[in-house]
Enzyme design. Structure first.
Site, mmCIF file in Angstrom:
data_model
loop_
_atom_site.group_PDB
_atom_site.id
_atom_site.type_symbol
_atom_site.label_atom_id
_atom_site.label_comp_id
_atom_site.label_asym_id
_atom_site.label_seq_id
_atom_site.Cartn_x
_atom_site.Cartn_y
_atom_site.Cartn_z
ATOM 1 N N ASN A 180 54.028 48.103 180.630
ATOM 2 C CA ASN A 180 53.004 48.467 179.472
ATOM 3 C C ASN A 180 52.611 47.149 178.836
ATOM 4 O OD1 ASN A 180 52.480 50.705 180.716
ATOM 5 N ND2 ASN A 180 53.523 51.894 178.715
ATOM 6 N N GLY A 287 58.112 54.071 184.578
ATOM 7 C CA GLY A 287 59.426 53.592 184.337
ATOM 8 C C GLY A 287 60.328 54.368 185.636
ATOM 9 N N HIS A 333 55.608 63.412 180.355
ATOM 10 C CA HIS A 333 56.569 63.187 181.114
ATOM 11 C C HIS A 333 57.887 63.899 180.626
ATOM 12 C CE1 HIS A 333 54.317 59.991 182.429
ATOM 13 N NE2 HIS A 333 54.316 59.312 181.309
#
Ligand SMILES: *[C@@H]1O[C@H](CO)[C@@H](O)[C@H](O)[C@H]1NC(C)=O
Ligand SMILES: *[C@@H]1O[C@H](CO)[C@@H](O)[C@H](O)[C@H]1NC(C)=O
Ligand SMILES: *[C@@H]1O[C@H](CO)[C@@H](O)[C@H](O)[C@H]1NC(C)=O
Ligand SMILES: *[C@@H]1O[C@H](CO)[C@@H](O)[C@H](O)[C@H]1NC(C)=O
Ligand SMILES: *[C@@H]1O[C@H](CO)[C@@H](O)[C@H](O)[C@H]1NC(C)=O
Ligand SMILES: *[C@@H]1O[C@H](CO)[C@@H](O)[C@H](O)[C@H]1NC(C)=O
Length: 361
Positions: A180, A287, A333
């Site tokens: 990001n 990630g 998430h």
């Protein structure tokens, strides 16, 4: 001397048989001067082995007592980390078979044709048809084929990196992945970058004017040198336009810094792989996805800045990101659930998690 040795053996046996903290106390009371040097070492090894066993089967945070968890984790992370090459090869094989990052992580001229229908990662209703102009801007092939990536550092954005002094260690890796467009600096997070993701929603938020004025984005990405810029262009339909606009804006002015699109099929198979292992989230975090990519492509994977809790191992508050004051999207998430899987992989010697400040190289 002989008596103390017998006591030492007895203490050790008790420890092995019951392996419980009560025995640790007993062990210390049986201690005498002569063997004081050797004992804490043995004790420490047993404690490390016990914690390693415990964390290598952990699969959920649901029933976790956070206080004892962080205490034990702090102890465990002081234990020597032993990479297990068998375990590493096993993971590499599993990930190659399911997902094959080398062949399919990015859309390339090689794996994608003009007019090919591209599915969406999260939707079965929508598709995208690859046109010739965009196809022409795709990379020829997977950018790093033909070589193992060596020692990789995957650098998450967790506030745990603040004041970590991990910059030099991260920069010494062969390949560095970031997320990001996170800020970089030599002290805590390092500068070296080989792959950095751009979130389409950050384009939507921060670069509304990109078509008329690409300069702010150009300036932002040039900080990463020649690192590839990866976007999940086919995660959701809103991502596609933002990603195409980014590609069109950067391709002419920064040809040395390719904008690449994650293949939705790669991310979908990765998602299925983990759902099959009980990790049930709406979508894996980028990630976690790229740690899996690294497990397939790298010799050894070092993970920094992945810590999903509000306090650190010493119970001090940690910000969510190291670079801003945002709070997490809790609905999206399952970071804590992903984290325990990483901890499991660390315990098995498949990767190395870094949560404590780095010592000077
Ligand atoms: C390494 O991993 C393999 C496969 O999981 C396991 O059988 C072996 O015991 C591990 N070796 C060590 C030293 O932990
Ligand atoms: C992965 O993709 C590459 C490139 O398309 C191919 O050569 C390789 O055989 C694939 N590997 C597996 C395990 O399918
Ligand atoms: C793609 O589709 C367009 C429109 O149907 C057609 O004109 C073009 O020839 C096709 N290109 C290729 C490479 O198939
Ligand atoms: C980092 O260090 C600075 C200066 O020493 C201190 O003010 C700050 O609270 C620290 N931040 C964290 C998250 O530890
Ligand atoms: C970046 O790419 C340019 C053009 O290909 C090249 O001249 C330069 O040496 C590269 N820089 C680095 C740091 O690799
Ligand atoms: C490096 O970045 C971190 C996080 O953004 C910041 O806290 C720190 O002050 C920065 N250090 C330097 C030397 O710029």
């Amino acid at each position: 001397m002989a008596l103390s040795f017998l006591r030492w053996i007895f203490g050790l046996l008790m420890l092995l048989v019951v392996s419980h903290s009560v025995c640790v106390i007993f062990y210390y009371t049986a201690d005498t001067h002569s063997s004081r040097e050797a004992m804490p070492d043995t004790l420490q090894q047993l404690r490390c082995a016990k914690l390693r066993r415990k964390f290598s089967v952990i699969t959920s945070v649901k029933r976790l007592n956070m206080e004892s968890f962080t205490e034990e984790l702090d102890d465990f992370l002081k234990c020597p980390q032993k990479p297990n090459t068998t375990e590493q090869e096993l993971n590499r094989m599993k990930l190659q078979l399911c997902c094959n990052a080398t062949g399919s992580i990015f859309l390339t001229k090689r794996n994608t044709a003009v007019n090919q229908t591209i599915p969406y990662e999260t939707s079965t209703k929508s598709t995208y048809t690859m046109n010739a102009a965009i196809h022409n801007m795709l990379p020829e092939d997977f950018p790093w084929s033909g070589r193992r990536l060596g020692r990789c550092a995957v650098v998450g954005s967790g506030g745990i990196l603040k004041n970590s002094s991990c910059g030099r260690e991260i920069d010494s890796a062969d390949f560095v992945i970031r997320f990001n467009l996170a800020s970089i600096n030599d002290s805590d997070v390092g500068l070296k970058t080989d792959l950095v993701t751009i979130n389409p929603s950050q384009i939507q938020r921060e670069y509304k004017n990109m078509v008329q004025d690409p300069d702010p984005l150009v300036e932002r990405v040039s900080v990463y040198g020649n690192a590839s810029l990866a976007m999940a262009a086919f995660a959701y339909t809103f991502c596609t336009g933002k990603s195409m606009t980014t590609l069109k804006a950067l391709h002419p002015v920064r040809p040395q810094q390719p904008v690449v699109f994650f293949s939705p099929l790669y991310l979908r198979t990765l998602d299925r792989f983990w759902k099959g292992r009980g990790l049930k989230s709406i979508r894996l975090s980028s990630g976690f996805m790229l740690i899996n990519t690294a497990l397939e492509l790298c010799e050894h994977v070092h993970v920094y800045g992945f810590w999903p809790f509000g306090t650190d191992l010493k119970d001090n508050p940690v910000p969510y990101h190291y670079y801003d004051a945002l709070s997490p999207h809790r609905y999206m998430h399952k970071m804590p659930e992903e984290f325990v899987r990483l901890l499991q992989l660390h315990s098995q010697g498949a990767l190395t998690l870094h949560l404590r400040p780095c010592v000077d190289l």
